[in-house]
Design an enzyme around this catalytic site. Structure first.
Site, PDB file in Angstrom:
ATOM      1  N   ASP A 286     -51.219   8.941 106.887  1.00  0.00           N
ATOM      2  CA  ASP A 286     -52.103   8.506 107.982  1.00  0.00           C
ATOM      3  C   ASP A 286     -53.350   9.387 107.962  1.00  0.00           C
ATOM      4  O   ASP A 286     -53.260  10.613 107.981  1.00  0.00           O
ATOM      5  CB  ASP A 286     -51.366   8.650 109.325  1.00  0.00           C
ATOM      6  N   MET A 287     -54.508   8.741 107.872  1.00  0.00           N
ATOM      7  CA  MET A 287     -55.765   9.480 107.793  1.00  0.00           C
ATOM      8  C   MET A 287     -56.047  10.211 109.114  1.00  0.00           C
ATOM      9  O   MET A 287     -55.700   9.723 110.185  1.00  0.00           O
ATOM     10  CB  MET A 287     -56.912   8.523 107.478  1.00  0.00           C
TER      11      MET A 287
ATOM     12  N   ASP B 104     -55.736   2.662 108.293  1.00  0.00           N
ATOM     13  CA  ASP B 104     -55.692   4.038 107.771  1.00  0.00           C
ATOM     14  C   ASP B 104     -54.294   4.567 107.495  1.00  0.00           C
ATOM     15  O   ASP B 104     -54.112   5.776 107.365  1.00  0.00           O
ATOM     16  CB  ASP B 104     -56.463   4.982 108.709  1.00  0.00           C
ATOM     17  N   GLU B 105     -53.296   3.698 107.404  1.00  0.00           N
ATOM     18  CA  GLU B 105     -51.953   4.234 107.140  1.00  0.00           C
ATOM     19  C   GLU B 105     -51.116   3.278 106.291  1.00  0.00           C
ATOM     20  O   GLU B 105     -51.327   2.061 106.316  1.00  0.00           O
ATOM     21  CB  GLU B 105     -51.213   4.556 108.438  1.00  0.00           C
TER      22      GLU B 105
HETATM   23  P1  TTP Z   1     -55.190   6.333 114.306  1.00  0.00           P
HETATM   24  O1  TTP Z   1     -54.583   6.673 113.000  1.00  0.00           O
HETATM   25  O2  TTP Z   1     -54.279   6.071 115.452  1.00  0.00           O
HETATM   26  O3  TTP Z   1     -56.152   7.513 114.777  1.00  0.00           O
HETATM   27  P2  TTP Z   1     -57.111   8.435 113.924  1.00  0.00           P
HETATM   28  O4  TTP Z   1     -56.949   8.218 112.471  1.00  0.00           O
HETATM   29  O5  TTP Z   1     -58.504   8.269 114.428  1.00  0.00           O
HETATM   30  O6  TTP Z   1     -56.642   9.881 114.327  1.00  0.00           O
HETATM   31  P3  TTP Z   1     -55.283  10.624 113.924  1.00  0.00           P
HETATM   32  O7  TTP Z   1     -55.707  11.838 113.159  1.00  0.00           O
HETATM   33  O8  TTP Z   1     -54.626  10.953 115.210  1.00  0.00           O
HETATM   34  O9  TTP Z   1     -54.494   9.671 113.080  1.00  0.00           O
HETATM   35  O10 TTP Z   1     -56.127   5.082 114.170  1.00  0.00           O
HETATM   36  C1  TTP Z   1     -56.869   4.808 112.995  1.00  0.00           C
HETATM   37  C2  TTP Z   1     -58.202   4.224 113.357  1.00  0.00           C
HETATM   38  O11 TTP Z   1     -58.030   3.033 114.120  1.00  0.00           O
HETATM   39  C3  TTP Z   1     -59.047   5.126 114.217  1.00  0.00           C
HETATM   40  O12 TTP Z   1     -59.810   6.054 113.431  1.00  0.00           O
HETATM   41  C4  TTP Z   1     -59.914   4.153 114.972  1.00  0.00           C
HETATM   42  C5  TTP Z   1     -59.043   2.923 115.124  1.00  0.00           C
HETATM   43  N1  TTP Z   1     -58.481   2.876 116.497  1.00  0.00           N
HETATM   44  C6  TTP Z   1     -59.192   2.192 117.484  1.00  0.00           C
HETATM   45  O13 TTP Z   1     -60.229   1.592 117.211  1.00  0.00           O
HETATM   46  N2  TTP Z   1     -58.704   2.217 118.756  1.00  0.00           N
HETATM   47  C7  TTP Z   1     -57.564   2.881 119.105  1.00  0.00           C
HETATM   48  O14 TTP Z   1     -57.155   2.888 120.291  1.00  0.00           O
HETATM   49  C8  TTP Z   1     -56.837   3.548 118.070  1.00  0.00           C
HETATM   50  C9  TTP Z   1     -55.557   4.283 118.407  1.00  0.00           C
HETATM   51  C10 TTP Z   1     -57.329   3.524 116.791  1.00  0.00           C
HETATM   52 MG    MG Z   2     -55.046   8.125 111.605  1.00  0.00          MG
END
Ligand code: TTP
Ligand code: MG
Length: 388
Positions: free
Chosen positions: A14-15, A108-109
């Site tokens: 997960d990014m 991103d995962e």
């Molecule tokens: P996530 O992997 O949940 O969050 P993240 O990568 O930004 O941070 P983390 O290090 O905690 O993993 O979500 C991936 C992308 O999806 C995030 O960069 C933006 C988008 N997203 C939204 O647009 N709205 C949201 O509520 C969430 C949770 C994510």
């Molecule tokens: Mg992420």
């Protein structure tokens, strides 16, 4: 209970702060600053933010005005979906070069099955290589979880963010899970949490040793599976996209839908679009899936499998509607999706002609011919007799 037949190694990647990290990649001056990405739509919420901004309490799905109050000096940027999709493609390409079994979960995962790769250095070495390649080739940071199954791998990747690398062995899984809150189990939301609390169950360890008859009251037929997850056991395979092929359509709304009727109207419209796509490709399927994303981004999917092939709008809608009826939409629905999977290509028309209702077939065909002449948006299906 017996240990599963053979040892699998599943990696979940997960990014870190994905959208914000891409913005910083494209504008290195932003490095180290609280970067908040969001907006551009009517909703005005934070999509994500850099870890620097998280120190101020800013997080995903928070209204932008609130973020500005908590972090007035932050750098606020609009979302650039195409750019994130482009980078996502490069990340997934690295995964596909690593393993033949890759299941992308979101932008991103993904899960990678690294089982049986001893000759290539073993799962742990390979998992490190993937994390390093993302860093070196794309200049982005990822967190990695490595575990005997999907459930544990996803849990692990989240345990030491950002740039974490957490490995969970089969031996330590149950002990590690025991003190965690039940909501760490995917699918246990607030309502299940509340019900479990009434039985005095708050930790995963208690869930693992709970009486199945009690768990049935909360989880129904899924009770056994939840109990197995609580013990760190999960047999779900990593599924490649091709195998998971389905035809679907989703719609995100500018405003959250909070009543059944509005949701049903959307589901009807989506069913029509999916049906048309199926028939255009001369496909039919066995399973209808309804996806609901709530205002807080919590997402659930419900599937229903019939014993005969489904390709008509009404049949898709009827199954999807039954599933929708069992879902509480009051908390606000931001996205609905309908898809049909378990696809088959009937050899000829008569196979599709299973539907008893001739009128239904004629209606579908009439709509199809209009759509193919004038485009998909010519007709929007609606509930007859309902005033809009
Ligand atoms: P996530 O992997 O949940 O969050 P993240 O990568 O930004 O941070 P983390 O290090 O905690 O993993 O979500 C991936 C992308 O999806 C995030 O960069 C933006 C988008 N997203 C939204 O647009 N709205 C949201 O509520 C969430 C949770 C994510
Ligand atoms: Mg992420």
């Amino acid at each position: 209970m017996k240990q599963s037949e053979h040892q699998r190694w599943i990696m979940h990647v997960d990014m870190d702060a994905f959208y914000a990290s891409v913005e910083i990649l494209d504008n290195p001056d932003l490095k180290g600053l609280p970067v908040i990405v969001g907006g551009r739509s009517a909703r005005g919420v934070v999509s994500t933010c850099s870890y620097e901004a998280r120190k101020f309490g800013v997080h995903s799905a928070m209204p932008l005005f609130e973020a500005r109050r908590l972090c007035p000096h932050g750098v606020y940027l609009p979302v650039r979906p195409h750019r994130y999709a482009e980078i996502s493609g490069k990340i997934m390409a690295i995964f596909r070069e690593t393993s033949p079994l890759v299941e992308q979960l979101s932008i991103d995962e993904a899960f990678l099955d690294l089982t049986g790769m001893e000759r290539l250095g073993g799962a742990e070495t390979i998992a490190h290589q993937v994390q390093d390649r993302i860093q070196e080739e794309l200049k982005l940071s990822a967190s990695v979880g490595l575990a005997p199954n999907k459930f544990l791998a996803k849990l692990a990747s989240d345990m030491d963010k950002p740039h974490g690398f957490v490995k969970i062995t089969p031996e330590e899984a149950e002990t590690m899970l025991a003190p965690m809150p039940v909501t760490k189990i995917f699918g246990i939301g607030r309502s299940a949490e509340d019900k479990l609390k009434q039985f005095g169950i708050e930790k995963i360890g208690q869930l693992a040793s709970a009486d199945v008859t009690i768990l049935r009251k909360v989880f129904g037929i899924n009770a056994e599976q939840v109990k197995r997850l609580a013990r760190g056991l999960d047999e779900r395979p990593v599924v490649n996209e091709e195998e998971a092929k389905s035809i679907g359509k989703e719609n995100t709304f500018d405003y959250d839908l909070t009543d059944f009727e509005s949701c049903r109207d959307e589901v009807l419209d989506l069913s029509g679009q999916v049906g048309w796509r199926l028939r255009r490709e001369n496909l039919a399927g066995h399973t209808v899936t309804l996806k609901v994303k709530f205002a807080d981004f919590h997402t659930i999917t419900r599937s229903s499998t019939g014993d005969r092939l489904i390709a008509w709008d009404e049949e898709i809608f009827s199954l999807a509607e039954q599933m929708l009826r069992k879902i509480n939409v009051k908390p606000g629905v931001r996205l609905l999706g309908v898809s049909v999977s378990n696809l088959f290509r009937p050899e000829d028309e008569p196979v599709l002609g299973f539907a008893e209702d001739e009128r239904m077939q004629r209606r579908n065909r009439a709509i199809d011919s209009l759509k193919s002449k004038f485009g998909e948006n010519i007709i929007k299906r609606g509930i007859v007799g309902k005033n809009k």
